[in-house]
Motif scaffolding. Structure first.
Motif, short mmCIF file in Angstrom:
data_model
loop_
_atom_site.label_atom_id
_atom_site.label_comp_id
_atom_site.label_asym_id
_atom_site.label_seq_id
_atom_site.Cartn_x
_atom_site.Cartn_y
_atom_site.Cartn_z
N MET A 84 0.85 -1.18 0.00
CA MET A 84 0.00 0.00 0.00
C MET A 84 0.89 1.25 0.00
O MET A 84 1.95 1.24 0.63
CB MET A 84 -0.88 0.01 1.25
CG MET A 84 -2.01 1.01 1.17
SD MET A 84 -2.86 1.22 2.75
CE MET A 84 -1.76 2.34 3.60
N VAL A 137 1.84 -10.42 6.41
CA VAL A 137 1.46 -11.73 5.90
C VAL A 137 1.99 -11.90 4.48
O VAL A 137 2.10 -13.01 3.98
CB VAL A 137 -0.08 -11.89 5.95
CG1 VAL A 137 -0.77 -11.09 4.86
CG2 VAL A 137 -0.49 -13.35 5.93
N SER A 138 2.35 -10.80 3.84
CA SER A 138 2.78 -10.82 2.44
C SER A 138 4.31 -10.85 2.35
O SER A 138 4.99 -9.90 2.75
CB SER A 138 2.24 -9.57 1.72
OG SER A 138 2.99 -9.30 0.57
N ALA A 162 4.24 -13.12 9.38
CA ALA A 162 3.30 -13.64 10.38
C ALA A 162 1.89 -13.22 9.99
O ALA A 162 1.69 -12.20 9.32
CB ALA A 162 3.62 -13.11 11.78
N ASP A 163 0.93 -14.04 10.41
CA ASP A 163 -0.48 -13.74 10.19
C ASP A 163 -0.97 -13.12 11.50
O ASP A 163 -1.33 -13.86 12.42
CB ASP A 163 -1.21 -15.05 9.84
CG ASP A 163 -2.70 -14.84 9.59
OD1 ASP A 163 -3.20 -13.72 9.84
OD2 ASP A 163 -3.35 -15.80 9.17
N ASN A 183 -1.32 -0.27 11.38
CA ASN A 183 -2.29 0.39 10.50
C ASN A 183 -2.91 -0.74 9.68
O ASN A 183 -2.48 -1.03 8.57
CB ASN A 183 -1.58 1.41 9.60
CG ASN A 183 -2.52 2.07 8.61
OD1 ASN A 183 -3.72 2.08 8.80
ND2 ASN A 183 -1.98 2.61 7.53
N ALA A 205 -5.45 -7.04 -0.03
CA ALA A 205 -5.24 -7.49 1.36
C ALA A 205 -4.72 -6.36 2.25
O ALA A 205 -4.73 -6.48 3.47
CB ALA A 205 -4.28 -8.66 1.40
N SER A 206 -4.22 -5.28 1.65
CA SER A 206 -3.75 -4.16 2.46
C SER A 206 -4.90 -3.20 2.79
O SER A 206 -4.77 -2.33 3.64
CB SER A 206 -2.62 -3.40 1.76
OG SER A 206 -3.13 -2.66 0.67
C1 LIG Z 1 -3.25 -0.65 5.53
S1 LIG Z 1 -1.81 -1.56 5.06
C2 LIG Z 1 -0.59 -0.70 6.07
C3 LIG Z 1 0.82 -0.79 5.53
C4 LIG Z 1 1.80 0.10 6.30
N1 LIG Z 1 1.86 -0.26 7.69
C5 LIG Z 1 1.43 1.55 6.16
O1 LIG Z 1 0.85 2.12 7.10
O2 LIG Z 1 1.69 2.14 5.09
C6 LIG Z 1 -2.09 -3.08 5.97
C7 LIG Z 1 -0.97 -4.12 5.89
O3 LIG Z 1 -1.38 -5.27 6.64
C8 LIG Z 1 -0.96 -6.43 5.97
N2 LIG Z 1 -1.81 -7.55 6.36
C9 LIG Z 1 -3.04 -7.89 5.88
N3 LIG Z 1 -3.48 -9.01 6.48
C10 LIG Z 1 -2.52 -9.37 7.36
C11 LIG Z 1 -2.40 -10.46 8.28
N4 LIG Z 1 -3.38 -11.39 8.38
N5 LIG Z 1 -1.29 -10.53 9.05
C12 LIG Z 1 -0.31 -9.59 8.92
N6 LIG Z 1 -0.36 -8.55 8.06
C13 LIG Z 1 -1.46 -8.45 7.29
C14 LIG Z 1 -1.08 -6.08 4.49
O4 LIG Z 1 -0.29 -6.94 3.69
C15 LIG Z 1 -0.63 -4.62 4.50
O5 LIG Z 1 0.75 -4.52 4.26
#
Ligand SMILES: C[S@@+](CC[C@H](N)C(=O)[O-])C[C@H]1O[C@@H](n2cnc3c(N)ncnc32)[C@H](O)[C@@H]1O
Length: 216
Positions: A84, A137-138, A162-163, A183, A205-206
């Protein structure tokens, strides 16, 4: 016929600021340079690259994905379509976390869902003694975040897949964190905004965890 800087900007079909950012990226110079060199000719290759990017921009692709960088907290971050694009408002989260991290203490921080590494790297820059674990997770996002850390020379962040909390390795000596930041994705799956503007190009997913958007 060779086009000048001014002619290319005028023919791009973009708002001036977007046209300038893209042409500055193509010629490897600043927007101020473009202004001072409006009569300079572009090479055919530069013109072709610029008009190709301009077309993608007209089709709605975010500038950050076209140039591959976005500034966050004064840091120049690499971004790809696997992460994102960091938002300016997320800097508020960095400010709130910094208020809880003494400058001279080796605190431990966890950033859940790090994406490009934006939050973790901003904290790492401001608080060198702090040890940060940043998860996503990615795998593809983690590669971008890791590249950003190396490019910025910030080595107090460890990126790991990690999830959310599943798959996180907590050390027995240090099972807790002083500050946890995140976030997370929070848009409802059916929200029409997911099909509009920049969001169309960002990893789903983000943006949304599915359902009503609140499960993350
Ligand atoms: C809204 S984006 C925020 C990215 C970054 N922290 C920022 O603020 O620019 C949410 C992030 O959560 C990750 N994410 C989604 N599902 C997840 C999960 N189950 N476990 C860990 N991370 C996850 C996404 O891949 C994405 O990178």
């Amino acid at each position: 016929m060779m086009l000048t800087v001014a002619q290319a900007l005028a023919q791009s079909g973009l708002v001036p600021v977007d046209a300038q950012v893209l042409l500055a990226y193509v010629v490897g110079n600043t927007r101020a340079w473009l202004t001072a060199h409006a009569d300079e000719s572009l090479t055919p290759n530069e013109a072709a690259r610029f008009f190709s990017l301009a077309r993608r921009r007209r089709d709605g692709e975010p500038i950050a994905y076209l140039t591959g960088v976005r500034e966050f907290w004064g840091l120049s971050l690499l971004v790809t379509q696997n992460v994102m694009i960091p938002r300016p408002e997320t800097e508020t989260l960095v400010e709130r976390a910094l208020a809880r991290l003494a400058p001279d203490r080796a605190s431990h921080v966890l950033d859940l869902g790090t994406g490009s590494g934006a939050i973790a790297l901003a904290l790492a820059r401001e608080r060198p003694p702090v040890q940060i674990v940043a998860t996503d997770v990615s795998e593809a996002a983690l590669r971008v975040a890791d590249a950003n850390a190396r490019r910025l020379g910030l080595y107090n962040v460890r990126f790991t897949r990690a999830d959310w909390y599943d798959g996180m390795e907590l050390s027995p000596e240090r099972p807790a964190f002083d500050v946890i930041v995140s976030n997370p994705p929070y848009i409802a799956a059916g929200d029409r905004h997911l099909g509009e503007g920049d969001l169309r190009f960002e990893p789903m997913a983000s943006l949304t965890p599915g359902g009503d958007g609140l499960s993350a």
